[in-house]
Design a protein around this motif. Structure first.
Motif, PDB file in Angstrom:
ATOM      1  N   LEU A 175      46.773  61.723  31.531  1.00  0.00           N
ATOM      2  CA  LEU A 175      47.071  63.126  31.239  1.00  0.00           C
ATOM      3  C   LEU A 175      46.890  64.059  32.423  1.00  0.00           C
ATOM      4  CD1 LEU A 175      43.936  63.817  30.809  1.00  0.00           C
ATOM      5  CD2 LEU A 175      44.425  63.569  28.395  1.00  0.00           C
ATOM      6  N   PRO A 187      54.123  65.396  33.012  1.00  0.00           N
ATOM      7  CA  PRO A 187      53.302  66.543  32.638  1.00  0.00           C
ATOM      8  C   PRO A 187      52.424  66.287  31.426  1.00  0.00           C
ATOM      9  CG  PRO A 187      55.407  67.287  33.326  1.00  0.00           C
ATOM     10  CD  PRO A 187      55.467  65.796  33.362  1.00  0.00           C
ATOM     11  N   HIS A 200      57.658  62.106  27.420  1.00  0.00           N
ATOM     12  CA  HIS A 200      56.420  62.110  28.202  1.00  0.00           C
ATOM     13  C   HIS A 200      55.237  61.687  27.333  1.00  0.00           C
ATOM     14  CE1 HIS A 200      58.161  65.133  31.286  1.00  0.00           C
ATOM     15  NE2 HIS A 200      58.533  63.897  31.491  1.00  0.00           N
ATOM     16  N   ALA A 201      55.239  62.140  26.073  1.00  0.00           N
ATOM     17  CA  ALA A 201      54.145  61.780  25.173  1.00  0.00           C
ATOM     18  C   ALA A 201      54.151  60.279  24.936  1.00  0.00           C
ATOM     19  CB  ALA A 201      54.282  62.540  23.859  1.00  0.00           C
ATOM     20  N   PRO A 240      48.088  66.609  35.074  1.00  0.00           N
ATOM     21  CA  PRO A 240      49.258  67.484  35.096  1.00  0.00           C
ATOM     22  C   PRO A 240      50.258  67.128  36.194  1.00  0.00           C
ATOM     23  CG  PRO A 240      47.233  68.742  35.077  1.00  0.00           C
ATOM     24  CD  PRO A 240      46.857  67.331  35.298  1.00  0.00           C
ATOM     25  N   HIS A 256      58.452  63.489  22.124  1.00  0.00           N
ATOM     26  CA  HIS A 256      58.687  63.802  23.528  1.00  0.00           C
ATOM     27  C   HIS A 256      58.533  62.537  24.369  1.00  0.00           C
ATOM     28  CE1 HIS A 256      58.536  65.909  27.303  1.00  0.00           C
ATOM     29  NE2 HIS A 256      58.870  67.009  26.669  1.00  0.00           N
ATOM     30  N   ARG A 277      50.323  75.860  33.187  1.00  0.00           N
ATOM     31  CA  ARG A 277      50.493  74.744  32.270  1.00  0.00           C
ATOM     32  C   ARG A 277      51.830  74.067  32.559  1.00  0.00           C
ATOM     33  NH1 ARG A 277      45.905  73.354  30.531  1.00  0.00           N
ATOM     34  NH2 ARG A 277      46.890  72.116  28.917  1.00  0.00           N
ATOM     35  N   THR A 312      53.756  72.488  30.403  1.00  0.00           N
ATOM     36  CA  THR A 312      54.690  72.407  29.284  1.00  0.00           C
ATOM     37  C   THR A 312      54.840  73.763  28.594  1.00  0.00           C
ATOM     38  OG1 THR A 312      54.647  71.715  26.967  1.00  0.00           O
ATOM     39  CG2 THR A 312      52.742  71.186  28.246  1.00  0.00           C
ATOM     40  N   THR A 370      51.707  66.706  25.379  1.00  0.00           N
ATOM     41  CA  THR A 370      52.793  67.564  25.867  1.00  0.00           C
ATOM     42  C   THR A 370      53.298  68.539  24.807  1.00  0.00           C
ATOM     43  OG1 THR A 370      53.490  65.757  27.273  1.00  0.00           O
ATOM     44  CG2 THR A 370      55.022  67.545  27.006  1.00  0.00           C
ATOM     45  N   GLU A 371      53.472  68.047  23.568  1.00  0.00           N
ATOM     46  CA  GLU A 371      54.073  68.882  22.537  1.00  0.00           C
ATOM     47  C   GLU A 371      53.042  69.691  21.757  1.00  0.00           C
ATOM     48  OE1 GLU A 371      57.398  69.283  20.986  1.00  0.00           O
ATOM     49  OE2 GLU A 371      57.769  68.996  23.099  1.00  0.00           O
TER      50      GLU A 371
END
Lengths: 301, 213
Positions: A206, A212, A128-129, A208, A126, B87, B89, A217-218
């Motif tokens: 991290l 995100p 974002h990750a 939110p 991801h 949340r 995600t 994220t995953e």
């Protein structure tokens, strides 16, 4: 210290106490935050339910081997940290597996989980990750530097690498604490502490509201539950080290709980007062404010 | 099918040529399966209780009803005290609130997000638009009945329902979950063909695999 089999159940008992304390403390801090915002906030037992729920989800998907291993690495970092430092000074039951050079091992374990997380989050694919990992690694690396300098300074000061001996040297009154005998090292380490507990102003990794939630994220169901478990163990484990090194340790559980809570509230208070830093700002902040204090601490000692 | 989703040969920076098939490489095509409940009833009851007391909502506002969820996070209605959290995600969320009208374009994103959520997952239809189209009943680009496209556990009627109605809805959803009746994810897996056919009927530019987790 000789190894004896009885140490294993004792260490597990410590772990059990730490997990429960961590879960309750996190909820309590969240509740304080809610009360400040005039909300009622989550119930004090909410974290337990979230854990059960996440372990109880039926499906989970994987992105590869490292994706599986990352939460395990992370948990190993937290549990390893708590296993190898003495929690209660002078207690045979709660000294865990502490040994002569445990301070160095603790420094390794502090970084271990972050690295595992970086590999796993990178494999999740991801974007974002990936962004979160690059931010997190650069910030945590920079925050480690003052801590390492402070630890050098203290090791020089007490002439030992054993946490137990450092605690022993601080007994006999508040003025014997490292806080008063070596304030520069404590200042550098407490500034570094801010950077690694992932609270504002250093929570860009991290939060939110940013990308995100960044690296996790995953992550979902039981992976996430493992990471939540670590998220309650790891900060407490880290604060145990801080308490032992700088604030005279604790010789019983009530003192332990109080000191850990106050150390945590230090980060919380800073967090509610100051707005969030971007990563390059926080790196600059650590370089300008924390690292020179650390170098000075080493030089003065 | 969009051009960037087609199978093609790409030349890497080191001069090697390799084949890329986006739909295969980036998605999972395995259809969802029915996930059985825990073997022992008492364990499943415990899990259901935990699921009902820890509802994580996907922060995805589809229509005007999304504005009704914001007061729930703030002091006046404060849904956190009931174990409801948001949340960012879909992987970590359990509840998808379709808040108001759902345009066909958004439906595509909703399906992708819904399929990324983990079993068990719940859907609440908020507002009249999700029940019969509401004031958009003759619109050309909104869907009229949500339950033709996703398995809905609960509807909250109104235009718009107030935050109190949402809180009452959460309480009802908790009862459903605790009694083991909120099995939307398994229903979706069972009637997968039917849901897919309905979704494809309204979405004209279908450029993703049938199932993408």
């Amino acid at each position: 210290m000789q190894f004896e089999w009885i140490q294993i159940p004792y260490a597990l008992l410590t772990l059990f106490i730490i997990i429960n304390f961590g879960l309750l403390m996190n909820a309590f801090v969240a509740k304080i935050g809610a009360r400040v915002g005039r909300r009622v906030g989550i119930p004090i037992y909410q974290n337990y339910i979230d854990l059960i729920k996440n372990y109880g989800l039926r499906s989970s998907i994987t992105h590869g081997v490292m994706f599986y291993l990352a939460p395990v690495f992370r948990l190993t970092g937290g549990v390893g940290l708590i296993m190898f430092v003495p929690t209660i000074y002078g207690s045979v039951m709660f000294s865990n597996f502490s040994f002569a050079g445990d301070l160095i091992l603790a420094l390794y374990f502090i970084f271990f989980g972050t690295l595992g997380m970086a590999l796993g989050a990178g494999e999740s694919g991801h974007p974002h990750a990936a962004i979160g990992v690059s931010r997190g690694l650069s910030q945590v690396t920079m925050a480690e530097l003052p801590l390492a300098l402070a630890v050098f300074s203290i090791a020089l000061q007490y002439n030992t690498l054993s946490v137990t001996e450092i605690v022993a040297a601080q007994q006999g009154g508040v003025l014997n604490w490292t806080l008063f005998t070596n304030p520069l090292a404590v200042a550098a380490a407490m500034l570094s502490f801010l950077g690694s507990v992932m609270r504002p102003p250093f929570d860009v990794v991290l939060a939110p509201q940013e990308i995100p939630i960044g690296p996790p994220t995953e992550y979902h169901s039981s992976y996430l539950a493992l990471m939540q478990t670590n998220r309650v163990i790891y900060p407490v484990a880290k604060m145990v080290i801080f308490m032992n090194l700088f604030f005279g340790g604790a010789d019983n559980w009530p003192v332990f709980f109080l000191k850990i809570f106050l150390i945590y509230m230090f980060a919380v208070f800073i967090g509610v007062v100051f707005p969030r830093f971007r990563v390059e700002q926080s790196i600059r902040w650590f370089l300008i404010w924390a690292v020179p204090i650390g170098i000075l601490a080493v030089l003065v000692v | 099918m969009k051009e960037e989703l087609e199978k093609r040969i790409i030349k890497g920076p080191d001069g090697l040529e390799f084949e890329v098939e986006p739909l295969r490489d980036y998605y999972c095509e395995a259809p969802p399966t029915v996930m059985p409940a825990a073997y022992s009833k008492i364990v499943e009851d415990l899990f259901n209780w935990a699921r009902s007391e820890s509802i994580w909502i996907l922060g995805f506002g589809t229509g005007c009803g999304a504005i009704e969820m914001r007061p729930l996070m703030t002091p006046r209605f404060d849904a956190y005290r009931f174990g409801v959290q948001w949340r960012p995600t879909p992987r970590q969320s359990n509840l998808f609130i379709i808040s108001g009208y759902l345009s066909v374009k958004t439906l595509k994103r909703v399906i992708r997000s819904y399929e990324q959520m983990q079993n068990p997952k719940y859907v609440i239809g908020l507002g009249s638009c999700t029940i019969n189209g509401g004031m958009y009943w003759d619109s050309y680009n909104t869907i009229k009945r949500l339950d033709q496209y996703l398995p809905v556990d609960l509807y909250i009627a109104g235009c718009m329902p107030r935050p109190e109605a949402l809180l009452a809805g959460f309480a009802d959803l908790k009862k459903l979950i605790r009694s083991g009746k909120a099995e939307g994810a398994n229903e979706y897996a069972e009637k997968f063909e039917w849901y897919k056919a309905n979704q494809k009927r309204v979405i004209n530019d279908w450029d993703m695999p049938d199932y993408n987790w």
